[in-house]
Design a protein around this motif. Structure first.
Motif, PDB file in Angstrom:
ATOM      1  N   VAL A 119      25.898  41.982  33.703  1.00  0.00           N
ATOM      2  CA  VAL A 119      26.668  41.507  32.550  1.00  0.00           C
ATOM      3  C   VAL A 119      28.138  41.572  32.919  1.00  0.00           C
ATOM      4  O   VAL A 119      28.673  42.652  33.183  1.00  0.00           O
ATOM      5  N   TRP A 120      28.781  40.409  32.933  1.00  0.00           N
ATOM      6  CA  TRP A 120      30.185  40.344  33.302  1.00  0.00           C
ATOM      7  C   TRP A 120      30.820  39.155  32.599  1.00  0.00           C
ATOM      8  O   TRP A 120      30.381  38.025  32.751  1.00  0.00           O
ATOM      9  N   HIS A 121      31.865  39.403  31.816  1.00  0.00           N
ATOM     10  CA  HIS A 121      32.493  38.350  31.023  1.00  0.00           C
ATOM     11  C   HIS A 121      33.993  38.207  31.276  1.00  0.00           C
ATOM     12  O   HIS A 121      34.606  37.301  30.721  1.00  0.00           O
ATOM     13  N   GLU A 122      34.592  39.087  32.062  1.00  0.00           N
ATOM     14  CA  GLU A 122      36.048  39.075  32.144  1.00  0.00           C
ATOM     15  C   GLU A 122      36.593  37.900  32.954  1.00  0.00           C
ATOM     16  O   GLU A 122      37.695  37.423  32.704  1.00  0.00           O
ATOM     17  N   ASP A 123      35.833  37.421  33.944  1.00  0.00           N
ATOM     18  CA  ASP A 123      36.234  36.222  34.672  1.00  0.00           C
ATOM     19  C   ASP A 123      35.797  34.978  33.899  1.00  0.00           C
ATOM     20  O   ASP A 123      34.914  35.058  33.036  1.00  0.00           O
ATOM     21  N   PRO A 124      36.394  33.817  34.209  1.00  0.00           N
ATOM     22  CA  PRO A 124      35.937  32.579  33.576  1.00  0.00           C
ATOM     23  C   PRO A 124      34.449  32.349  33.839  1.00  0.00           C
ATOM     24  O   PRO A 124      33.893  32.863  34.823  1.00  0.00           O
ATOM     25  N   ALA A 165      45.194  48.877  27.008  1.00  0.00           N
ATOM     26  CA  ALA A 165      44.962  48.955  28.447  1.00  0.00           C
ATOM     27  C   ALA A 165      45.138  47.584  29.092  1.00  0.00           C
ATOM     28  O   ALA A 165      45.750  47.449  30.161  1.00  0.00           O
ATOM     29  N   PHE A 166      44.610  46.563  28.432  1.00  0.00           N
ATOM     30  CA  PHE A 166      44.723  45.199  28.954  1.00  0.00           C
ATOM     31  C   PHE A 166      46.183  44.784  29.053  1.00  0.00           C
ATOM     32  O   PHE A 166      46.608  44.156  30.030  1.00  0.00           O
ATOM     33  N   GLN A 167      46.973  45.136  28.051  1.00  0.00           N
ATOM     34  CA  GLN A 167      48.397  44.794  28.042  1.00  0.00           C
ATOM     35  C   GLN A 167      49.136  45.445  29.208  1.00  0.00           C
ATOM     36  O   GLN A 167      50.144  44.927  29.684  1.00  0.00           O
ATOM     37  N   GLN A 168      48.626  46.577  29.666  1.00  0.00           N
ATOM     38  CA  GLN A 168      49.243  47.303  30.777  1.00  0.00           C
ATOM     39  C   GLN A 168      48.618  46.947  32.126  1.00  0.00           C
ATOM     40  O   GLN A 168      48.921  47.569  33.146  1.00  0.00           O
ATOM     41  N   GLY A 169      47.739  45.952  32.125  1.00  0.00           N
ATOM     42  CA  GLY A 169      47.106  45.528  33.369  1.00  0.00           C
ATOM     43  C   GLY A 169      45.860  46.300  33.735  1.00  0.00           C
ATOM     44  O   GLY A 169      45.273  46.084  34.801  1.00  0.00           O
ATOM     45  N   GLU A 170      45.420  47.209  32.850  1.00  0.00           N
ATOM     46  CA  GLU A 170      44.220  47.993  33.117  1.00  0.00           C
ATOM     47  C   GLU A 170      43.001  47.231  32.584  1.00  0.00           C
ATOM     48  O   GLU A 170      42.396  47.614  31.587  1.00  0.00           O
ATOM     49  N   THR A 171      42.671  46.158  33.258  1.00  0.00           N
ATOM     50  CA  THR A 171      41.518  45.352  32.863  1.00  0.00           C
ATOM     51  C   THR A 171      40.228  46.043  33.280  1.00  0.00           C
ATOM     52  O   THR A 171      40.245  47.027  34.032  1.00  0.00           O
ATOM     53  N   GLN A 172      39.108  45.513  32.812  1.00  0.00           N
ATOM     54  CA  GLN A 172      37.824  46.051  33.260  1.00  0.00           C
ATOM     55  C   GLN A 172      37.704  45.944  34.779  1.00  0.00           C
ATOM     56  O   GLN A 172      37.249  46.879  35.448  1.00  0.00           O
ATOM     57  N   LYS A 173      38.130  44.809  35.326  1.00  0.00           N
ATOM     58  CA  LYS A 173      38.010  44.617  36.775  1.00  0.00           C
ATOM     59  C   LYS A 173      38.841  45.641  37.539  1.00  0.00           C
ATOM     60  O   LYS A 173      38.376  46.225  38.529  1.00  0.00           O
ATOM     61  N   VAL A 174      40.053  45.884  37.084  1.00  0.00           N
ATOM     62  CA  VAL A 174      40.930  46.857  37.748  1.00  0.00           C
ATOM     63  C   VAL A 174      40.311  48.253  37.697  1.00  0.00           C
ATOM     64  O   VAL A 174      40.242  48.965  38.700  1.00  0.00           O
ATOM     65  N   ARG A 175      39.830  48.652  36.526  1.00  0.00           N
ATOM     66  CA  ARG A 175      39.288  50.001  36.365  1.00  0.00           C
ATOM     67  C   ARG A 175      37.998  50.176  37.164  1.00  0.00           C
ATOM     68  O   ARG A 175      37.789  51.208  37.809  1.00  0.00           O
ATOM     69  N   ILE A 176      37.112  49.169  37.111  1.00  0.00           N
ATOM     70  CA  ILE A 176      35.834  49.278  37.823  1.00  0.00           C
ATOM     71  C   ILE A 176      36.062  49.268  39.328  1.00  0.00           C
ATOM     72  O   ILE A 176      35.446  50.057  40.074  1.00  0.00           O
ATOM     73  N   THR A 177      36.937  48.397  39.808  1.00  0.00           N
ATOM     74  CA  THR A 177      37.225  48.350  41.246  1.00  0.00           C
ATOM     75  C   THR A 177      37.768  49.688  41.727  1.00  0.00           C
ATOM     76  O   THR A 177      37.342  50.216  42.766  1.00  0.00           O
ATOM     77  N   ARG A 178      38.701  50.254  40.980  1.00  0.00           N
ATOM     78  CA  ARG A 178      39.274  51.558  41.354  1.00  0.00           C
ATOM     79  C   ARG A 178      38.212  52.651  41.325  1.00  0.00           C
ATOM     80  O   ARG A 178      38.177  53.526  42.206  1.00  0.00           O
TER      81      ARG A 178
END
Length: 199
Positions: free
Chosen positions: A64-69, A161-174
């Motif tokens: 389940v992944w929705h953050e990308d187009p 978090a999104f406004q600060q660049g802490e997207t799901q992708k950023v957090r999961i990748t880290r």
């Protein structure tokens, strides 16, 4: 009527509360991993893993992944896992070239609905990883099952978090970077458990 349905959905989601974890049974000794240099990270997503575009609180699917187009979710998720694992292994500068072969078992991030409305939520991630000789393909470790669950931001916290660049992708990748480094013995031990509503 809509409010009643929303209340019911939230109650059902809360009923899925449980214990989640970042865990693996056998890490790599630092004295061993420091001899390696990772050439490739290969991520396989088995054909029998299900995926969905359903925007519900906890869709019944493995990927389940929705953050990308809208696109090939398997490819998008494979790129995230590859990036996270590669970053985690980057400090290795040994003389022996190895590959990390990863098989994904679950990658269940939040849907937009869950991110906006759920009381709490979890990114459910699980995979197996194995070190192989980059030249011969000989396995150097047994496949290791890793549970890499991560608390998700929801509601106002998610927006901030999104406004600060802490997207799901950023957090999961880290998170995957930290888990990989931990397993390889070149980072802090990140194994832990936590409680939250989730799938």
């Amino acid at each position: 009527m809509k409010a009643r349905i929303l209340t019911l959905c939230l109650a059902l989601l809360a009923g899925c509360s449980g214990s989640w974890e970042t865990d693996y049974s056998t890490g790599i000794e630092n004295t061993v991993s420091q001899k390696w240099r990772v050439r490739e990270v290969n991520v396989a997503i088995p054909d029998d893993l299900t995926t969905t575009e359903t925007n519900s609180y906890a869709p019944n699917a493995d990927v389940v992944w929705h953050e990308d187009p809208v696109g090939d979710r398997r490819v998008q998720v494979a790129e995230i896992v590859t990036d996270g694992v590669r970053r985690g292994a980057r400090p290795l500068r040994g003389s022996k070239a190895v590959n990390l072969d990863v098989t994904l078992h679950e990658f269940h991030a939040l849907t937009p609905l869950a991110r906006a409305k759920a009381p709490s939520a979890v990114h459910n991630i699980a995979f197996s990883i194995q070190v192989v000789d980059a030249r011969t393909g000989e396995p150097l470790t047994e496949p290791e099952f890793i549970r890499a669950d991560l608390e998700a931001h929801v509601g106002e916290a998610a927006f901030e978090a999104f406004q600060q660049g802490e997207t799901q992708k950023v957090r999961i990748t880290r998170h995957l970077q930290q888990v990989t480094a931990s397993w390889l013995g070149i980072g802090p031990d990140v194994r832990r458990s936590f409680s939250s509503a989730g799938r």
